[in-house]
Design an enzyme around this catalytic site. Structure first.
Site, short mmCIF file in Angstrom:
data_model
loop_
_atom_site.label_atom_id
_atom_site.label_comp_id
_atom_site.label_asym_id
_atom_site.label_seq_id
_atom_site.Cartn_x
_atom_site.Cartn_y
_atom_site.Cartn_z
N TYR A 149 10.49 -4.19 42.90
CA TYR A 149 11.37 -4.45 41.77
C TYR A 149 12.81 -4.59 42.24
CZ TYR A 149 13.49 -3.96 37.11
OH TYR A 149 14.19 -4.17 35.95
N TYR B 52 9.64 -13.21 35.44
CA TYR B 52 10.20 -11.85 35.42
C TYR B 52 9.21 -10.95 34.68
CZ TYR B 52 14.01 -8.44 35.52
OH TYR B 52 14.79 -7.35 35.78
#
Lengths: 129, 391
Positions: free
Chosen positions: B341, B291
């Site tokens: 994203y 992440y």
């Protein structure tokens, strides 16, 4: 760069009564542990019967940043210094830091208060001690 | 390796993958994007929607997806239906929850779905993650000080790492540059033009020490995976990707005194749990999808998962280890910095492609073990998955 306005709600009413008096209020438990003002239970022992107690309003910079606004047409942009301050009572406080452009870790700071707008509560910020 | 006490036929696998258009486009709501992604994942698996008996739903910043997704998909008589929310850790948490549902026999085919539409026509990308209401209460007090959205809070974490370990902005830049190189090979990536360290240093400040190229993109889109059993997946269309291990960690120091703030994250515990369940160590990992809401998040996660020592993330990033041709295949689709994203679905999507061997010119030759991380809040919520190479 000045601070923005903020209004109170049920959770923050006592806190803003404090800032209006020039006090930065924290929570304390019967054993004398200090917690941050937002705490619903003691961060050390977990009890829920917390009282409001005034911080000395002094501490040191744990970390800092400068938040930049989007650039205007002339290329200029707002720059606002913010910091995590470790209060001498122990709790950390996320806050605006003024009168210093490039703080360093450990910088001694103290609380100050301002009313950013007519309809705003009194808000705390920090300056070098 | 069989996680838990699952019977062999109930080993959880990811059998379907769906991704809508991602990036800056308008006209489809988060709920529509989520439904589209779900249908794509089911079609990818070669399954009929009617066979889906579990649905886990995750909304992004616009909170535009909810339980009514089951109606949009025409799903009836579900054995499992829930909204989940651990911010950037949600994708990993959904796959873990779905895997537990498969191993226990609670459900036979579970869709995990995400959709978000933060980009609106005529509004800046930064507005999507900025304050949405008149500042009030504790949150308003932060906004009043100039602390709104994730940028300043992560910047404070990163600064602490720099103070303690001597990490530099140039070292962060190496991560941005390496991931852009990977993105150039990903058709789905939003940002494919090469960047240099000089470009990184020249990009405008967002929240010191972060420049624009330290920060993830903002994207509209939807993504979904279908989790089922190895047994059910045998005659399905795609190679099944085993879910070998999962773990979470929620340190619980949300904006309060926390001596590890910015220095050590919950990825330590989450990673240990997931790798332990999978019966692997960090040395066994072939591909890593971390992440990467910020370059710094990658750096601190590399340390916490054990790919380098604590405090050595900066030197590791600058050593040439990252990027195509490096020693560690990390964020091979460009990640959230240069790819797109969709919260935790970004690393998960790339991980499934890599595990299947379907990542095109950026495919890792070794892909027996793929580690996926999720990170939500401000290092407050962590989820880790270990995926196996597709059979």
């Amino acid at each position: 760069m000045s601070l923005g306005p903020v209004s109170r709600n049920d959770e923050t009413a006592a806190f803003f009564d404090g800032t209006a008096r020039g006090e930065l209020l924290l929570r304390t438990c019967p054993s004398g542990h200090w917690s941050e003002p937002e705490a619903a239970c003691c961060t050390t022992c977990g009890v829920t019967d917390l009282s409001w107690s005034a911080s000395k309003g002094t501490g040191r910079v744990v970390s800092w940043s400068a938040v930049h606004g989007r650039p205007r047409d002339d290329g200029s942009a707002d720059r606002r210094v913010i910091a995590v301050v470790e209060l001498d009572e122990g709790p950390w406080w996320w806050t605006a830091l003024q009168d210093v452009e490039q703080p360093s870790e450990g910088l001694r700071v103290q609380v100050a208060f301002t009313v950013p707008a007519e309809d705003s509560e009194t808000v705390p910020y920090f300056v070098p001690a | 390796m069989t996680p838990g006490h699952a019977s062999p036929g109930r080993r959880p696998v990811i059998a379907g993958l769906g991704l809508t258009d991602v990036g800056k486009f308008f006209g489809r709501s988060a709920a529509q994007l989520a439904a589209e992604a779900a249908r794509l994942a089911v079609a990818d698996a070669g399954l009929e929607l009617a066979e889906v008996d579990g649905l886990l739903v995750s909304a992004g910043v616009t909170r535009g997806v909810n339980l009514s997704l089951h109606r949009d998909l025409g799903l009836t008589d579900l054995a499992l239906l829930s909204e989940m929310q651990a911010f950037g850790a949600t994708a990993g948490a959904m796959v873990a929850h779905a895997s537990m549902a498969i191993t226990s026999g609670t459900a036979k085919a579970v869709l995990c779905v995400f959709g978000d539409d933060p980009l609106k026509e005529g509004r800046s990308a930064s507005a999507a993650y900025g304050p949405r209401r008149t500042p009030s209460g504790w949150r308003g007090l932060l906004t009043s000080a100039g602390i709104s959205g994730a940028n300043p809070l992560y910047a404070l974490a990163a600064r602490r790492h720099m103070q303690r370990f001597g990490t530099t902005t140039e070292q962060l830049g190496h991560i941005a540059v390496a991931q852009r190189k990977w993105a150039a090979m990903n058709p789905a990536a939003q940002m494919k033009d090469p960047i240099t360290l000089a470009d990184h240093e020249a990009s405008r400040w967002v929240a010191e020490p972060f420049r624009l190229l330290d920060c993830c993109l903002v994207s509209n889109g939807g993504a979904a995976v279908l989790v089922t059993s190895a047994e059910r997946a045998e005659d399905l269309r795609q190679p099944a990707v085993p879910v070998l291990g999962w773990g979470q960690s929620h340190p619980g120091h949300l904006q309060r005194h926390h001596d590890d703030f910015g220095l050590v994250t919950g990825a330590v515990r989450s990673g240990r749990a997931a790798m332990g369940m999978a019966g692997i160590t960090v040395q066994d990992v072939d591909v890593v999808e971390l992440y990467d809401c910020y370059t710094y998040t990658v750096l601190v996660s590399l340390e916490d998962y054990g790919f380098c020592g604590k405090g050595e993330g900066g030197a590791f990033a600058a050593s040439g280890a990252l990027g195509p041709g490096g020693t560690l295949r990390l964020n091979t689709g460009g990640g959230q910095l240069s790819g797109f994203y969709l919260w935790g679905m970004t690393p998960l999507h790339e991980a499934v492609l890599q595990a299947r061997g379907q990542a095109g010119e950026r495919q890792s030759p070794e892909h027996e073990v793929v580690l996926v991380s999720g990170n939500g809040g401000v290092l407050d919520h962590h989820a880790t998955l270990v995926l196996g190479g597709a059979a």
